[in-house]
Write a protein that holds these residues in place. Sequence first.
Motif, PDB file in Angstrom:
ATOM      1  N   CYS A   8       0.883  -1.357  -0.046  1.00 53.10           N
ATOM      2  CA  CYS A   8      -0.152   0.154   0.235  1.00 53.10           C
ATOM      3  C   CYS A   8       1.168   0.717   0.182  1.00 53.10           C
ATOM      4  CB  CYS A   8      -0.470  -0.402   0.966  1.00 53.10           C
ATOM      5  SG  CYS A   8      -1.844   1.031   1.768  1.00 53.10           S
ATOM      6  N   TYR A  10       0.799   5.401   0.490  1.00 50.88           N
ATOM      7  CA  TYR A  10       0.250   6.427   0.806  1.00 50.88           C
ATOM      8  C   TYR A  10       0.581   7.695  -0.315  1.00 50.88           C
ATOM      9  CZ  TYR A  10      -1.617   4.207   4.913  1.00 50.88           C
ATOM     10  OH  TYR A  10      -2.238   2.912   5.748  1.00 50.88           O
ATOM     11  N   GLY A  42      -5.339   4.547  -3.152  1.00 48.97           N
ATOM     12  CA  GLY A  42      -6.701   5.344  -2.499  1.00 48.97           C
ATOM     13  C   GLY A  42      -7.206   5.278  -3.796  1.00 48.97           C
ATOM     14  N   HIS A  91     -13.387   5.585   6.575  1.00 49.99           N
ATOM     15  CA  HIS A  91     -12.884   4.735   8.069  1.00 49.99           C
ATOM     16  C   HIS A  91     -12.201   3.102   7.114  1.00 49.99           C
ATOM     17  CE1 HIS A  91     -13.248   7.434  10.478  1.00 49.99           C
ATOM     18  NE2 HIS A  91     -12.168   6.952  10.985  1.00 49.99           N
ATOM     19  N   ARG A  93     -12.295   2.783   3.689  1.00 49.73           N
ATOM     20  CA  ARG A  93     -10.638   2.756   2.723  1.00 49.73           C
ATOM     21  C   ARG A  93      -9.861   2.420   3.320  1.00 49.73           C
ATOM     22  NH1 ARG A  93      -9.090   8.341   0.212  1.00 49.73           N
ATOM     23  NH2 ARG A  93      -9.212   7.430  -1.995  1.00 49.73           N
ATOM     24  N   LYS A  94      -8.994   2.794   4.609  1.00 51.85           N
ATOM     25  CA  LYS A  94      -8.367   2.827   5.449  1.00 51.85           C
ATOM     26  C   LYS A  94      -7.887   1.409   6.005  1.00 51.85           C
ATOM     27  CE  LYS A  94      -8.989   6.549   7.730  1.00 51.85           C
ATOM     28  NZ  LYS A  94      -8.411   7.547   8.433  1.00 51.85           N
ATOM     29  N   ARG A  95      -8.693   0.925   6.188  1.00 54.79           N
ATOM     30  CA  ARG A  95      -8.873  -0.580   7.132  1.00 54.79           C
ATOM     31  C   ARG A  95      -8.620  -1.093   5.902  1.00 54.79           C
ATOM     32  NH1 ARG A  95     -12.768  -4.190   7.251  1.00 54.79           N
ATOM     33  NH2 ARG A  95     -14.584  -3.081   6.355  1.00 54.79           N
ATOM     34  N   MET A  97      -7.423  -0.676   2.749  1.00 56.68           N
ATOM     35  CA  MET A  97      -5.928  -0.891   2.719  1.00 56.68           C
ATOM     36  C   MET A  97      -4.987  -1.134   3.577  1.00 56.68           C
ATOM     37  SD  MET A  97      -6.110   3.020   1.618  1.00 56.68           S
ATOM     38  CE  MET A  97      -4.719   3.535   0.389  1.00 56.68           C
ATOM     39  N   THR A 113      -2.018  12.276   2.985  1.00 54.94           N
ATOM     40  CA  THR A 113      -1.062  11.501   3.641  1.00 54.94           C
ATOM     41  C   THR A 113      -0.350  11.348   4.700  1.00 54.94           C
ATOM     42  OG1 THR A 113      -0.473  12.167   0.848  1.00 54.94           O
ATOM     43  CG2 THR A 113       1.012  10.214   2.536  1.00 54.94           C
ATOM     44  N   GLU A 116      -2.911   8.920   7.523  1.00 54.04           N
ATOM     45  CA  GLU A 116      -2.814   7.700   7.033  1.00 54.04           C
ATOM     46  C   GLU A 116      -1.344   7.002   7.145  1.00 54.04           C
ATOM     47  OE1 GLU A 116      -5.238   7.426   2.550  1.00 54.04           O
ATOM     48  OE2 GLU A 116      -3.582   8.241   2.360  1.00 54.04           O
ATOM     49  N   GLU A 119      -2.015   7.220  10.916  1.00 53.30           N
ATOM     50  CA  GLU A 119      -3.127   6.190  11.226  1.00 53.30           C
ATOM     51  C   GLU A 119      -2.260   5.220  11.681  1.00 53.30           C
ATOM     52  OE1 GLU A 119      -6.806   6.007  11.582  1.00 53.30           O
ATOM     53  OE2 GLU A 119      -6.521   4.656   9.472  1.00 53.30           O
ATOM     54  N   ILE A 120      -1.289   4.365  10.827  1.00 47.58           N
ATOM     55  CA  ILE A 120      -0.913   2.995  10.983  1.00 47.58           C
ATOM     56  C   ILE A 120       0.254   3.003  11.341  1.00 47.58           C
ATOM     57  CG2 ILE A 120       0.973   3.088   9.141  1.00 47.58           C
ATOM     58  CD1 ILE A 120      -1.934   0.483   9.036  1.00 47.58           C
TER      59      ILE A 120
END
Length: 195
Positions: A8, A10, A42, A91, A93-95, A97, A113, A116, A119-120
């Motif tokens: 993935c 970002y 994305g 949310h 989407r990010k989960r 990914m 970006t 993201e 968060e990760i």
Amino acid sequence: MNPIKNVCVYCASSTQINETYFSAAKRLGQLLALHHINLINGAGRQGLMGAISDATLESGGTVTGIIPHFMIKQEWHHKGLTQLIETETMHERKRRMAEMSDGIIALPGGCGTMEELLEIITWKQLGLYPKPIIILNTDGFYNSLLDMLEHAITEHFMRNEHHQIWRVSSTPEESIELLYHTPIWDNTISKFAVI
Ligand code: AMP
């Protein structure tokens, strides 16, 4: 060596940025294709997101774009991706990914970006994402964010062990190397979650 099949990335949606950033995104796309790594992003059609998808596809690679329904309605999505996954929310989407990826690379970008990426990093700190997180620091773009993270550690908002959550690269080539060779975080890390 980590089994890396899906990565993935970002990155920025902006079109107004320096060519140096576009070159890094295009090179990374070529390298992913060369290594038979599916790109997850994305699904944006503009900026670095569009550039990396185009470069991956032109080099014979594959791209999975994950994008919320409201962005598709506004036609923000790239229409030539190998696979397009629609989600209800940002949310989700990010989960998805994160779930689909064997590692993350963050190219330069704006708030989207950086959100993201942070968060990760948080998920890895909590033991929820064990895989490599690589910050591709093209032209020193991320120096101030890296200084901020360092400051958070110095001031004990994070632990010294948390330095191991991310790796910093300066080129796309180095980012690929780091994906293969950064140790997978083991579950015991959650004991470091409490500061
Ligand atoms: P940024 O780094 O702020 O450009 O954010 C990149 C992220 O912003 C993407 O992953 C999307 O969540 C969102 N985004 C903002 N504008 C767009 C756009 N025109 N097309 C697709 N995604 C966008």
